[in-house]
Motif scaffolding. Structure first.
Motif, mmCIF file in Angstrom:
data_model
loop_
_atom_site.group_PDB
_atom_site.id
_atom_site.type_symbol
_atom_site.label_atom_id
_atom_site.label_comp_id
_atom_site.label_asym_id
_atom_site.label_seq_id
_atom_site.Cartn_x
_atom_site.Cartn_y
_atom_site.Cartn_z
ATOM 1 N N THR A 264 -11.430 16.073 2.438
ATOM 2 C CA THR A 264 -10.196 15.917 3.203
ATOM 3 C C THR A 264 -9.987 14.434 3.486
ATOM 4 O O THR A 264 -10.866 13.781 4.044
ATOM 5 N N LEU A 265 -8.838 13.901 3.076
ATOM 6 C CA LEU A 265 -8.535 12.490 3.288
ATOM 7 C C LEU A 265 -7.563 12.324 4.451
ATOM 8 O O LEU A 265 -6.585 13.057 4.559
ATOM 9 N N ILE A 266 -7.823 11.340 5.287
ATOM 10 C CA ILE A 266 -6.923 10.984 6.380
ATOM 11 C C ILE A 266 -6.461 9.546 6.155
ATOM 12 O O ILE A 266 -7.281 8.614 6.194
ATOM 13 N N LEU A 267 -5.182 9.361 5.877
ATOM 14 C CA LEU A 267 -4.624 8.018 5.708
ATOM 15 C C LEU A 267 -4.111 7.526 7.048
ATOM 16 O O LEU A 267 -3.395 8.247 7.744
ATOM 17 N N ASP A 268 -4.447 6.299 7.390
ATOM 18 C CA ASP A 268 -4.056 5.741 8.686
ATOM 19 C C ASP A 268 -3.421 4.366 8.488
ATOM 20 O O ASP A 268 -4.075 3.421 8.060
ATOM 21 N N GLY A 269 -2.127 4.269 8.790
ATOM 22 C CA GLY A 269 -1.427 2.990 8.716
ATOM 23 C C GLY A 269 -1.259 2.458 7.313
ATOM 24 O O GLY A 269 -1.257 1.239 7.099
ATOM 25 N N LEU A 270 -1.096 3.335 6.319
ATOM 26 C CA LEU A 270 -0.936 2.904 4.931
ATOM 27 C C LEU A 270 0.399 2.187 4.737
ATOM 28 O O LEU A 270 1.461 2.707 5.090
ATOM 29 N N THR A 271 0.346 0.995 4.162
ATOM 30 C CA THR A 271 1.541 0.233 3.816
ATOM 31 C C THR A 271 1.398 -0.242 2.381
ATOM 32 O O THR A 271 0.364 -0.784 1.998
ATOM 33 N N ALA A 272 2.442 -0.024 1.566
ATOM 34 C CA ALA A 272 2.398 -0.450 0.170
ATOM 35 C C ALA A 272 3.811 -0.473 -0.395
ATOM 36 O O ALA A 272 4.697 0.243 0.079
ATOM 37 N N ARG A 273 4.022 -1.304 -1.393
ATOM 38 C CA ARG A 273 5.282 -1.364 -2.134
ATOM 39 C C ARG A 273 5.030 -0.944 -3.571
ATOM 40 O O ARG A 273 3.940 -1.154 -4.106
ATOM 41 N N PHE A 274 6.063 -0.359 -4.194
ATOM 42 C CA PHE A 274 5.926 0.126 -5.567
ATOM 43 C C PHE A 274 7.082 -0.351 -6.441
ATOM 44 O O PHE A 274 7.850 0.460 -6.970
ATOM 45 N N PRO A 275 7.242 -1.665 -6.618
ATOM 46 C CA PRO A 275 8.298 -2.154 -7.511
ATOM 47 C C PRO A 275 8.004 -1.760 -8.950
ATOM 48 O O PRO A 275 6.922 -2.028 -9.470
ATOM 49 N N GLY A 276 8.959 -1.087 -9.587
ATOM 50 C CA GLY A 276 8.747 -0.638 -10.960
ATOM 51 C C GLY A 276 7.640 0.376 -11.094
ATOM 52 O O GLY A 276 7.090 0.568 -12.186
ATOM 53 N N GLY A 277 7.280 1.026 -9.985
ATOM 54 C CA GLY A 277 6.227 2.026 -10.027
ATOM 55 C C GLY A 277 4.828 1.464 -9.891
ATOM 56 O O GLY A 277 3.855 2.221 -9.865
ATOM 57 N N GLN A 278 4.687 0.131 -9.793
ATOM 58 C CA GLN A 278 3.380 -0.501 -9.661
ATOM 59 C C GLN A 278 3.059 -0.758 -8.185
ATOM 60 O O GLN A 278 3.903 -1.249 -7.434
ATOM 61 N N CYS A 279 1.850 -0.448 -7.785
ATOM 62 C CA CYS A 279 1.444 -0.647 -6.397
ATOM 63 C C CYS A 279 1.165 -2.126 -6.131
ATOM 64 O O CYS A 279 0.431 -2.775 -6.877
ATOM 65 N N THR A 280 1.772 -2.658 -5.061
ATOM 66 C CA THR A 280 1.526 -4.035 -4.649
ATOM 67 C C THR A 280 1.383 -4.082 -3.131
ATOM 68 O O THR A 280 1.933 -3.246 -2.422
ATOM 69 N N ASP A 281 0.654 -5.069 -2.643
ATOM 70 C CA ASP A 281 0.526 -5.325 -1.209
ATOM 71 C C ASP A 281 0.082 -4.078 -0.443
ATOM 72 O O ASP A 281 0.650 -3.715 0.584
#
Length: 234
Positions: free
Chosen positions: A124-141
């Protein structure tokens, strides 16, 4: 001067119109159903709305309340803050789009569906405060914290019941790097697509008996430990 004023008026009109876009239209335009998002009913607009009996792939979100945030309008981005009622997933965070692509902002959610067969067992995964950008489908920052709770995973090996670590972007994919308090057990979860992920478990055994169990369960020798890798679907 007149042309500049006309342009500014058009921009102002566009900004005023954005909050009135029906929420269901926004869901369709952003093709959220392609990433596994579904809702029995969608009401309201981008400014304020509700999505009833919502789910993300197999993750039950409950009824999700949405409200538009004006924080990033000046940056050319529209952000919608979401809050779910499901007591297990506890969805809370922002979903944004505009300049820089689609993104998630301070996104927190429980993912009880990230589970699989032995040898790793249920996770079981708990994500906390996840922030990310996906320009063109690629994960950044990408940044945030992740906790993993293991159940029924090789009890004879003595795996810890909890692991934790950072969320980050690696090679264009959203990745979770997890480790036990001792560091002898490590797990990497790489999100390959909206419904597929790769899990890699590394264990540094404490004795020969544990090594034999790991080999019998499909782990392979890797430098000073044993590794198990597998791709799974959500």
């Amino acid at each position: 001067m007149k042309s500049v004023l006309t342009f500014l008026i058009l921009v102002a009109m566009l900004l005023c119109a954005i909050p009135l876009i029906p929420l269901e239209t926004a869901v369709n335009v952003l093709q959220l159903r392609r990433v596994g998002f579904e809702a029995a009913q969608i009401q309201g607009n981008l400014w304020e709305g509700q999505m009833f009996d919502a789910r993300l792939a197999k993750i039950e979100l409950g009824d999700v309340m949405t409200k538009m945030s004006l924080d990033d309008i000046s940056k050319g981005r529209v952000k919608v803050v979401l809050e779910g009622t499901n007591e297990v997933s506890r969805l809370n965070g922002g979903f944004s789009f505009g300049l820089g692509g689609v993104g998630v902002e301070r996104f927190s959610v429980g993912m009880p569906v990230v589970a699989g067969p032995q040898p790793i067992g249920g996770v079981t995964l708990i994500l906390d405060g996840l922030t990310a950008r996906f320009p063109g489908g690629q994960c950044t920052d990408g940044r945030g914290e992740v906790r993993a709770y293991l159940s029924g995973a090789l009890p004879l090996v003595g795996l810890p019941s909890e692991m934790s670590g950072p969320a980050l972007c690696r090679d264009g994919y959203l990745t979770f790097d997890l480790a036990s308090p001792s560091g002898r057990e490590q797990e990497t979860v790489t999100i390959l697509s909206p419904n597929k992920f790769k899990v890699r478990m590394f264990i540094k055994p404490a004795n020969d008996r544990v090594e034999q169990i790991l080999q019998a369960k499909g782990f392979r020798r890797d430098i000073d430990g044993y590794v198990y890798e597998e791709e799974r679907t959500i």
